[in-house]
Write a protein that holds these residues in place. Sequence first.
Motif, PDB file in Angstrom:
ATOM      1  N   LEU A  17      25.560  -5.682  39.554  1.00 36.11           N
ATOM      2  CA  LEU A  17      25.190  -6.807  40.424  1.00 36.11           C
ATOM      3  C   LEU A  17      25.295  -8.158  39.718  1.00 36.11           C
ATOM      4  O   LEU A  17      25.143  -9.193  40.359  1.00 36.11           O
ATOM      5  CB  LEU A  17      23.769  -6.611  40.961  1.00 36.11           C
ATOM      6  CG  LEU A  17      23.609  -5.515  42.011  1.00 36.11           C
ATOM      7  CD1 LEU A  17      22.133  -5.253  42.276  1.00 36.11           C
ATOM      8  CD2 LEU A  17      24.332  -5.875  43.293  1.00 36.11           C
ATOM      9  N   ALA A  18      25.596  -8.166  38.438  1.00 34.90           N
ATOM     10  CA  ALA A  18      25.712  -9.425  37.696  1.00 34.90           C
ATOM     11  C   ALA A  18      26.958 -10.221  38.074  1.00 34.90           C
ATOM     12  O   ALA A  18      27.036 -11.418  37.794  1.00 34.90           O
ATOM     13  CB  ALA A  18      25.705  -9.153  36.188  1.00 34.90           C
ATOM     14  N   HIS A  61      19.288  -7.898  37.021  1.00 41.17           N
ATOM     15  CA  HIS A  61      19.335  -7.318  38.361  1.00 41.17           C
ATOM     16  C   HIS A  61      18.921  -5.853  38.354  1.00 41.17           C
ATOM     17  O   HIS A  61      18.832  -5.224  37.301  1.00 41.17           O
ATOM     18  CB  HIS A  61      20.744  -7.454  38.941  1.00 41.17           C
ATOM     19  CG  HIS A  61      21.229  -8.870  38.952  1.00 41.17           C
ATOM     20  ND1 HIS A  61      20.792  -9.794  39.862  1.00 41.17           N
ATOM     21  CD2 HIS A  61      22.103  -9.521  38.141  1.00 41.17           C
ATOM     22  CE1 HIS A  61      21.376 -10.952  39.618  1.00 41.17           C
ATOM     23  NE2 HIS A  61      22.173 -10.814  38.581  1.00 41.17           N
ATOM     24  N   GLY A  63      23.907 -10.381  42.433  1.00 36.49           N
ATOM     25  CA  GLY A  63      22.561 -10.031  42.874  1.00 36.49           C
ATOM     26  C   GLY A  63      22.486  -9.451  44.273  1.00 36.49           C
ATOM     27  O   GLY A  63      21.453  -8.958  44.681  1.00 36.49           O
TER      28      GLY A  63
END
Length: 87
Positions: free
Chosen positions: A12-13, A7, A24
Amino acid sequence: MPDFTAHRHPVLAVRCPDCGRAPGVWCRRPSGHMASDFHHSRKVEADRVFIDQHGPDASILRDGDGWIIDPRGRVGIRPQPEQLALF
């Protein structure tokens, strides 16, 4: 298993525990507007999952437009016992 290199930002993972945004997808404020930063709980969760997945010594580094994981990242910045010896 979350991919911290996939990402724009490693945080954002993971899914956000506060606003429920999927991996994401950037965090949202209660008003529905995009947040200017990630929720604190998401950062904490990303740290926890990263350490569980890669170990406490690993670090994630910027590599051009992406990210790489260095499994010995923190070890390189900590003084090792042989470096601490005075003589």
